[in-house]
Design an enzyme around this catalytic site. Structure first.
Site, mmCIF file in Angstrom:
data_model
loop_
_atom_site.group_PDB
_atom_site.id
_atom_site.type_symbol
_atom_site.label_atom_id
_atom_site.label_comp_id
_atom_site.label_asym_id
_atom_site.label_seq_id
_atom_site.Cartn_x
_atom_site.Cartn_y
_atom_site.Cartn_z
ATOM 1 N N GLU A 107 0.850 -1.183 0.000
ATOM 2 C CA GLU A 107 0.000 0.000 0.000
ATOM 3 C C GLU A 107 0.898 1.249 0.000
ATOM 4 O OE1 GLU A 107 -2.763 0.453 3.265
ATOM 5 O OE2 GLU A 107 -3.817 2.056 2.243
ATOM 6 N N GLU A 115 -10.107 3.795 6.113
ATOM 7 C CA GLU A 115 -9.316 4.242 7.269
ATOM 8 C C GLU A 115 -10.155 4.944 8.338
ATOM 9 O OE1 GLU A 115 -6.712 2.947 7.774
ATOM 10 O OE2 GLU A 115 -5.908 2.371 5.815
ATOM 11 N N ASN A 133 -2.383 -6.434 5.226
ATOM 12 C CA ASN A 133 -2.356 -7.455 4.168
ATOM 13 C C ASN A 133 -3.216 -8.654 4.550
ATOM 14 O OD1 ASN A 133 -0.020 -5.912 3.142
ATOM 15 N ND2 ASN A 133 0.970 -6.808 4.927
ATOM 16 N N ALA A 135 1.567 -0.111 10.753
ATOM 17 C CA ALA A 135 1.320 -1.521 10.440
ATOM 18 C C ALA A 135 0.493 -1.596 9.171
ATOM 19 C CB ALA A 135 0.567 -2.192 11.586
ATOM 20 N N MET A 136 0.347 -2.825 8.638
ATOM 21 C CA MET A 136 -0.342 -2.985 7.358
ATOM 22 C C MET A 136 -1.220 -4.233 7.362
ATOM 23 S SD MET A 136 -0.907 -1.808 4.411
ATOM 24 C CE MET A 136 -2.067 -2.629 3.343
ATOM 25 N N HIS A 169 -6.921 -2.442 14.959
ATOM 26 C CA HIS A 169 -7.128 -1.686 13.717
ATOM 27 C C HIS A 169 -6.833 -2.559 12.493
ATOM 28 C CE1 HIS A 169 -7.023 2.051 11.236
ATOM 29 N NE2 HIS A 169 -6.182 1.324 10.516
ATOM 30 N N GLU A 170 -5.661 -3.174 12.485
ATOM 31 C CA GLU A 170 -5.295 -3.979 11.303
ATOM 32 C C GLU A 170 -6.230 -5.172 11.169
ATOM 33 O OE1 GLU A 170 -3.401 -2.372 9.498
ATOM 34 O OE2 GLU A 170 -2.629 -1.039 11.056
ATOM 35 N N HIS A 207 -9.539 -4.213 9.671
ATOM 36 C CA HIS A 207 -9.486 -3.972 8.226
ATOM 37 C C HIS A 207 -9.925 -5.215 7.443
ATOM 38 C CE1 HIS A 207 -8.065 0.018 7.348
ATOM 39 N NE2 HIS A 207 -6.895 -0.099 7.937
HETATM 40 N N1 0A1 Z 1 -3.259 0.798 5.780
HETATM 41 C C1 0A1 Z 1 -2.335 0.964 6.864
HETATM 42 C C2 0A1 Z 1 -1.472 2.134 6.758
HETATM 43 C C3 0A1 Z 1 -0.304 2.045 5.846
HETATM 44 C C4 0A1 Z 1 -0.271 2.814 4.722
HETATM 45 C C5 0A1 Z 1 0.824 2.835 3.888
HETATM 46 C C6 0A1 Z 1 1.880 2.061 4.239
HETATM 47 O O1 0A1 Z 1 2.977 2.117 3.413
HETATM 48 C C7 0A1 Z 1 4.182 2.395 3.820
HETATM 49 C C8 0A1 Z 1 1.882 1.260 5.347
HETATM 50 C C9 0A1 Z 1 0.758 1.258 6.149
HETATM 51 C C10 0A1 Z 1 -3.161 1.193 8.128
HETATM 52 O O2 0A1 Z 1 -4.084 1.983 8.115
HETATM 53 O O3 0A1 Z 1 -2.849 0.617 9.143
HETATM 54 ZN ZN ZN Z 2 -5.816 1.517 8.580
#
Ligand code: 0A1
Ligand code: ZN
Length: 882
Positions: free
Chosen positions: A128, A328, A273, A270-271, A305-306, A309
């Site tokens: 992302e 978000e 995936n 964090a992410m 949060h993660e 998602h």
């Molecule tokens: N979607 C993640 C946030 C996120 C966005 C970009 C990134 O790239 C470096 C990494 C994480 C969240 O909202 O937690």
């Molecule tokens: Zn998020």
């Protein structure tokens, strides 16, 4: 694209559906430190909703293309073209077809930490928003959803653990070699930004979760070798999150496994995936010795949060990046609610609003202001902002306030039902709430489109004879970049009318209706609300629970505010009343400092806080919040114009000293009463006791009085956990120049091998409000514990200096601005995302007094003039100067 090309703005109004869709993706990734090979097999077909006869345009970034074949036949050089950002297959047959593409990337050279890179030797990915194109050529946009199968191959020695999205299918040795492989399959169609893989030498903890319908999910948290003992709290938070999402939103997990990997080098928190969340290890690892209560709370919130998602973001994703708040804002709202249920709801609300006012309000008031759903961007990485996240969550919260618990849940249920599997828009989301509740949300939708913080001016008029109480409300929304004219918003204003005995009076509007759920709907520029049968003069408690993210001013007197601070039934407003008194005091005191007048008396605040401190019915965590006076940036925001950070700092220090002196016996009493009773536990009640005790110590030592410092030294010496130890260290560092160096050195010696603790040590030093700090920070950039390559180190040292040291970043001689500008330029060649975030610390530069404003502008212009800026930094600097 050459690195210094200013990218063309992308506009929401230009959205077109993709011309080609991808049904399945098969990846075969052969991990190698400097030359990882990716074989991608994409099953494509023309999109019936796209333009007929289109070429296949794939995104790519810093890829080395080795081969490309269409339905098994290598493509002739004339059949495709590549540019720096694309690969286009010219005149493809207009039917379902397969592309096989082989690329090579160098993960060790990937300092941007986007795409495939290495962190402490392990391979990991971040896709992302637009990182997948750094792995293979692909239509890298969130509305292309495909089913992924991933085979990963690596030296067994180098990467015994091989993970990807979805469920494990198969693994084994690669015959006759020292290599091994694993195959993962994710049955849920997903956009490329949710792709992930990991390979490395990692330890793990495991557990399992049985879902509401009885399916068993294997849970794993992978960490650097030797750190498993610190992953237990994250696992506990994960299981609580999974249960909560079933109970509160009816969302059940949908794969056989859920894995989390913690890495030391990560651009963000964090992410999410699919099935394989990747975390900045700061938000996974915790032990009483190394993590503070705030760290534990952050871990709980970010794990949640993660995980949340999985439904709001993954099962329902975004049509395009303009819709980022769709996942978000909603997911932040959900994690806030989770933490409120796990901990104290009022205290959580207070800290969320503090964050909003501290980060989002300044953003909305400066040159980087943008709507919750922007309509144009040049670099999407720069829109992971407090506005999209935190204000986005407030907008969802307002929907809930407007619709009530049941109406809100009906809207969410419809959203999950109607849009599961979709790449959706904000309009889709709002339509679910409108349809489920039979209401029109057209005006409400302005919250997504108009930037800036609305201002409500409220005045109350009690008519003793008519026994009525009238509230006059004036709504304004200031102009913001690109939006000179604004329309009135829908503002749900929760309120109470507090009678002289401290109890709420019944609220009946003159049209006979009750103000439903205690909420007035403000929809016009000017509006009056008349309450009847009001026998006594009430004190209006306005915007209870911070029901709308607005700046509110009212005609309440200081006495009214002291009264509310003592009696308001709404805990948030009880807190806020004292903060309002403190803020008004600080604004006045700052002006007095600058003109040499006498400082105002803090008597009203002393009275309010004295009452709070002695109220045994209050939650200690709440009292701790009440004791912490508004920050220097809160005061700067309130002043808004011609800001002198030194005067603010002096005024705030003087107030803290005055409170310390006036409340000493009460503070000492509370400190002593909240001494630890047993071993450290991170639960909310224990954390609340520590928070109060530490807030008392912090005030007692304000200004460096001898008894206060003696207490702080003892607190530092006796601490058996990081919360207490670090608070004491910070009190000493800020207030005791003589004891500071020894305490800092002792702390470093003890934790020098622990980078996450060293981060705290770096951040603390960067925040000392003294002229020597700049030299100290400069020196620390050469310390062996510091590295420009690690985002956590950079944020701790340079980010804290720029973002949390108002006086030194904004030094009158401009040296603070110059230092940060230099750091941004240094970083930009390595990691543009981190550089751009750092540069955003200049977001309030226009509100500074003329001398400092000029130096900030000079620094920004110097950045802007540098050839070869990344799109990330180029975008921030140009918007900052517009
Ligand atoms: N979607 C993640 C946030 C996120 C966005 C970009 C990134 O790239 C470096 C990494 C994480 C969240 O909202 O937690
Ligand atoms: Zn998020």
């Amino acid at each position: 694209m050459p690195r210094d090309a200013v990218p063309q703005p992308v506009r929401l109004s230009d959205y077109r559906p993709p011309d080609w869709l991808v049904d399945t993706v098969h990846l075969d990734v052969r991990l190698h430190p400097t030359a990882t090979r990716i074989l991608a097999r994409l099953a494509l077909r023309p999109n019936p909703e796209g333009r007929e006869g289109s070429p296949i345009v794939l995104d790519g970034d810093e890829l080395s293309l080795k081969s490309i074949a269409l339905d098994g036949t290598p493509l002739a050089g004339s059949a495709y073209v590549t540019t720096a950002g694309t690969l286009t297959v010219l005149a493809p047959p207009q039917r379902a077809l397969t592309l096989e593409i082989e690329t090579v990337v160098d993960p060790s050279a990937n300092t941007k930490l986007m795409g495939l890179y290495r962190s402490s030797g392990a391979y990991c990915t971040q896709c992302e928003a637009e990182g997948f194109r750094r792995i293979t050529y692909f239509p890298d946009r969130p509305d292309v959803l495909a089913v992924y199968t991933t085979r990963i191959e690596a030296e067994r020695e180098e990467a015994p653990v091989l993970l990807a999205n979805g469920n494990p299918v198969e693994s084994g040795a690669v015959e006759g070699t020292s290599r091994h492989y694993a195959i993962w399959h994710d049955p849920w169609p997903k956009p490329s930004y949710l792709f992930a893989l990991v390979g490395g030498r990692l330890d793990r903890i495991t557990d399992h979760f049985v879902t509401a319908t009885g399916k068993k999910v294997e849970l794993g948290i992978y960490v650097e070798p030797g750190k498993t003992e610190r992953a237990g709290y994250a696992m506990d938070a994960l299981k609580r999150s999974m249960r909560w999402d079933e109970e509160v939103f009816g969302c059940e997990y949908d794969l056989d496994v859920f894995n989390i990997v913690a890495v030391a080098d990560f651009n963000m928190g964090a992410m999410e995936n699919k099935g394989l969340n990747i975390f900045n290890d700061k938000y996974v690892l915790a032990s009483p010795e190394t993590a503070t209560d705030a760290d534990y709370a952050n871990i709980e919130g970010i794990i949640a949060h993660e995980y949340f998602h999985n439904w709001t973001g993954n099962r329902i994703t975004c049509r395009d990046w303009f819709q980022l708040c769709l996942k978000e804002g909603l997911t932040v709202f959900r994690d806030q609610e989770f933490s409120s249920d796990q901990r104290s709801r009022p205290v959580k609300r207070i800290s969320d609003v503090r964050l909003l006012k501290g980060h989002q309000f300044p953003e909305d008031a400066g040159p980087l202001a943008h709507p919750v759903r922007p309509s144009t961007y040049r670099e999407i990485n720069n829109f992971y902002t407090a506005t999209v996240y935190e204000k986005g969550a407030e907008v969802v919260r307002m929907l809930k306030t407007l619709l009530g618990e049941e109406g809100f849940r009906a809207g969410m249920d419809l959203y999950f039902d109607r849009h599961d599997g979709d790449a959706a828009t904000v309009e889709d989301f709002l339509a679910c709430f409108a349809d489920a509740n039979g209401i029109d949300l057209t005006q409400f939708a302005l919250w997504y489109a108009q930037s800036g913080t609305p201002h409500l001016a409220v005045s109350g008029h009690w008519d003793a004879q008519a026994r009525t109480y009238r509230l006059d409300v004036v709504q304004t929304l200031p102009p913001t970049p690109g939006q000179p004219e604004k329309q009135p918003m829908v503002i749900p204003l929760a309120l109470g009318l507090v009678g002289p005995d401290g109890n709420d009076l019944p609220m009946r509007l003159d049209d006979g209706t009750n103000a439903e759920r205690g909420v007035l709907l403000v929809t016009r520029p000017r509006q009056s609300f008349v309450f009847r049968d009001v026998a006594e003069r009430p004190v209006a408690s306005l915007n209870r629970g911070f029901s709308a993210p607005v700046k509110l001013t009212s005609d309440l007197t200081t006495q009214d505010l002291v009264f509310l601070a003592r009696h308001d039934a709404d805990p948030f407003n009880r807190f806020d009343a004292a903060q309002t008194i403190a803020l008004a005091h600080l604004v006045e005191a700052t002006a007095a400092r600058r003109t040499g007048r006498d400082l105002p008396s803090p008597a009203a605040l002393v009275e309010a806080l004295g009452a709070t401190l002695s109220d045994a019915t209050l939650d200690p965590a709440f009292i701790a919040q009440a004791l912490s006076v508004p920050s220097e940036s809160d005061v700067a925001r309130e002043i808004a114009d011609d800001v002198d950070p030194d005067a603010i700092h002096d005024a705030r220090q003087a107030l803290r000293r005055a409170l310390s002196a006036a409340l000493r016996p009460a503070l000492e009493g509370a400190y002593d009463r909240h001494a630890p009773t047993g071993a450290y536990a991170p639960d909310a009640a224990s954390a609340g006791r520590r928070a109060l005790r530490n807030a008392c110590l912090d005030l007692l030592a304000a200004g460096g009085t001898a008894p206060g410092l003696a207490r702080a030294l003892a607190h530092f010496r006796d601490a058996d956990n990081m919360t207490d130890r670090f608070l004491a260290l910070s009190v000493l560092a800020h207030n005791a120049p003589d004891a500071r160096e020894e305490a800092l050195a002792a702390f470093y010696e003890r934790f020098r091998d622990d980078p996450l603790v060293v981060d705290k040590w770096l951040a603390l030093q960067a925040q000392i409000a003294e002229p020597g700090t700049l030299e100290r920070v400069r020196g620390l950039t050469g310390h062996p514990a510091f590295s420009w390559g690690n985002p956590n180190r950079v944020r701790s040292l340079v980010g804290s200096f720029a973002g949390a040291n108002q006086t030194q970043f904004n030094r009158a001689d401009g040296a603070g601005h110059d230092f940060v500008a230099d750091a941004v330029l240094e970083l930009d060649g390595r990691n543009p995302q981190v550089a751009a975030r750092l540069l955003a610390a200049f977001k309030s530069w226009r509100s500074l007094e003329p001398g400092r404003r000029a130096s900030a502008e000079r620094a920004l212009r110097r950045v802007a003039a540098k050839p070869g800026l990344s799109p990330d930094v180029g975008d921030i600097v140009s918007r900052s100067l517009e």
